[in-house]
Motif scaffolding. Structure first.
Motif, PDB file in Angstrom:
ATOM      1  N   SER A  51       0.825  -1.209   0.000  1.00 12.75           N
ATOM      2  CA  SER A  51       0.000   0.000   0.000  1.00 12.75           C
ATOM      3  C   SER A  51       0.860   1.262   0.000  1.00 12.75           C
ATOM      4  N   HIS A  52       1.980   1.207   0.720  1.00  9.24           N
ATOM      5  CA  HIS A  52       2.887   2.358   0.757  1.00  9.24           C
ATOM      6  C   HIS A  52       3.493   2.611  -0.625  1.00  9.24           C
ATOM      7  N   ILE A  53       3.935   1.551  -1.278  1.00  4.03           N
ATOM      8  CA  ILE A  53       4.531   1.681  -2.605  1.00  4.03           C
ATOM      9  C   ILE A  53       3.510   2.216  -3.607  1.00  4.03           C
ATOM     10  N   GLN A  54       2.285   1.727  -3.523  1.00  2.00           N
ATOM     11  CA  GLN A  54       1.248   2.184  -4.444  1.00  2.00           C
ATOM     12  C   GLN A  54       0.911   3.653  -4.217  1.00  2.00           C
ATOM     13  N   GLU A  55       0.881   4.078  -2.955  1.00  2.00           N
ATOM     14  CA  GLU A  55       0.608   5.485  -2.649  1.00  2.00           C
ATOM     15  C   GLU A  55       1.732   6.379  -3.156  1.00  2.00           C
ATOM     16  N   ASN A  59       1.417   9.346  -5.996  1.00  2.00           N
ATOM     17  CA  ASN A  59       1.852  10.728  -5.799  1.00  2.00           C
ATOM     18  C   ASN A  59       2.813  11.174  -6.901  1.00  2.00           C
ATOM     19  N   ILE A  60       3.694  10.278  -7.313  1.00  2.00           N
ATOM     20  CA  ILE A  60       4.618  10.612  -8.401  1.00  2.00           C
ATOM     21  C   ILE A  60       3.847  10.811  -9.700  1.00  2.00           C
ATOM     22  N   LYS A  90      12.142   7.632 -12.564  1.00  2.00           N
ATOM     23  CA  LYS A  90      13.148   6.647 -12.162  1.00  2.00           C
ATOM     24  C   LYS A  90      12.862   6.145 -10.749  1.00  2.00           C
ATOM     25  N   ILE A  91      12.498   7.088  -9.862  1.00  2.00           N
ATOM     26  CA  ILE A  91      12.170   6.704  -8.488  1.00  2.00           C
ATOM     27  C   ILE A  91      10.963   5.771  -8.484  1.00  2.00           C
ATOM     28  N   GLN A  92       9.956   6.136  -9.248  1.00  2.00           N
ATOM     29  CA  GLN A  92       8.739   5.331  -9.335  1.00  2.00           C
ATOM     30  C   GLN A  92       9.059   3.923  -9.835  1.00  2.00           C
ATOM     31  N   LYS A  93       9.840   3.846 -10.888  1.00  2.00           N
ATOM     32  CA  LYS A  93      10.191   2.546 -11.471  1.00  2.00           C
ATOM     33  C   LYS A  93      11.030   1.720 -10.505  1.00  2.00           C
ATOM     34  N   LYS A 100       8.503  -5.491  -6.346  1.00  2.00           N
ATOM     35  CA  LYS A 100       7.793  -6.367  -7.278  1.00  2.00           C
ATOM     36  C   LYS A 100       6.301  -6.057  -7.300  1.00  2.00           C
ATOM     37  N   VAL A 101       6.023  -4.765  -7.242  1.00  2.00           N
ATOM     38  CA  VAL A 101       4.643  -4.296  -7.335  1.00  2.00           C
ATOM     39  C   VAL A 101       4.538  -3.495  -8.609  1.00  2.00           C
TER      40      VAL A 101
END
Length: 212
Positions: A51-55, A59-60, A90-93, A100-101
């Motif tokens: 959930s943190h990664i998706q949020e 935002n990005i 790049k940060i998002q990727k 692995k999300v």
């Protein structure tokens, strides 16, 4: 990617948006979203759940949409905004790959180009939604301290720009509380503005949070 990289990227974003019209809402929308992203990345023990990664990815994505609208206004050299967008992508990727999300299929579809009026409409909706968001005093103080820890100094006006939906009087109360607790020092600059610094620069982020 290191904490120093994330902080330098945020500072670069501030320098670019300094060239926007002073009262342009998009200037502060971009800065606030960048600070939210920075806060997610530089904690001592950042969350790594899905959930943190998706949020963070969301935002990005919003920030990059803001860049698109800003490019159309010709306030600054488009290359500056393109570089910022590339670095945030790049940060998002990187975050998505490490955990692995992957984005939902819908987010990978090619978005058709729309008229400037349509894009303005989307930004206005995001802007109104953001203005309705409420931040607690503790949340604001944590964001301020995390940025102070890396940027070393912030003026009252800079802090106000981060939380443009909060009154300057409220920001002053937040900072007064941090001063009373011996976390932050204050120095007046000129007749209208104030500069704040951390009293102990070597203190950990977790320790700062526990002191609030």
């Amino acid at each position: 990617m290191t904490k120093e990289y994330f902080v330098k990227l945020t500072i670069a974003l501030y320098k670019v948006t300094d060239l926007f019209p002073e009262n342009e809402p998009l200037r502060y929308q971009i800065r606030q979203k960048a600070v939210e992203i920075l806060s997610s990345l530089i904690g001592e023990n950042p969350k790594i759940d899905t959930s943190h990664i998706q949020e963070l990815s969301r935002n990005i994505e919003i920030l990059c949409r803001y860049f698109e609208v800003a490019q159309a206004q010709n306030w600054v050299d488009k290359k500056n905004l393109e570089v910022l967008e590339r670095e945030y992508r790049k940060i998002q990727k990187d975050c998505l790959a490490r955990e692995k999300v992957y984005p939902k299929a819908s987010s990978q579809k090619i978005v058709e180009k729309t008229s400037e009026t349509s894009r303005r409409g989307r930004i206005q909706e995001d802007s109104e939604g953001s203005k309705r968001e409420k931040t607690t005093p503790k949340e604001r103080k944590i964001k301020i301290l995390e940025l102070l820890k890396h940027k070393k100094t912030l003026t009252l006006s800079e802090i106000k720009n981060l939380f443009f939906q909060v009154s300057q009087r409220t920001i002053r109360r937040d900072m007064e509380d941090l001063i009373k607790k011996g976390i932050v020092a204050r120095k007046r600059i000129g007749q209208k503005d104030v500069r704040y610094t951390l009293i102990k620069t070597d203190i950990t982020t977790d320790r700062l949070r526990s002191m609030i």
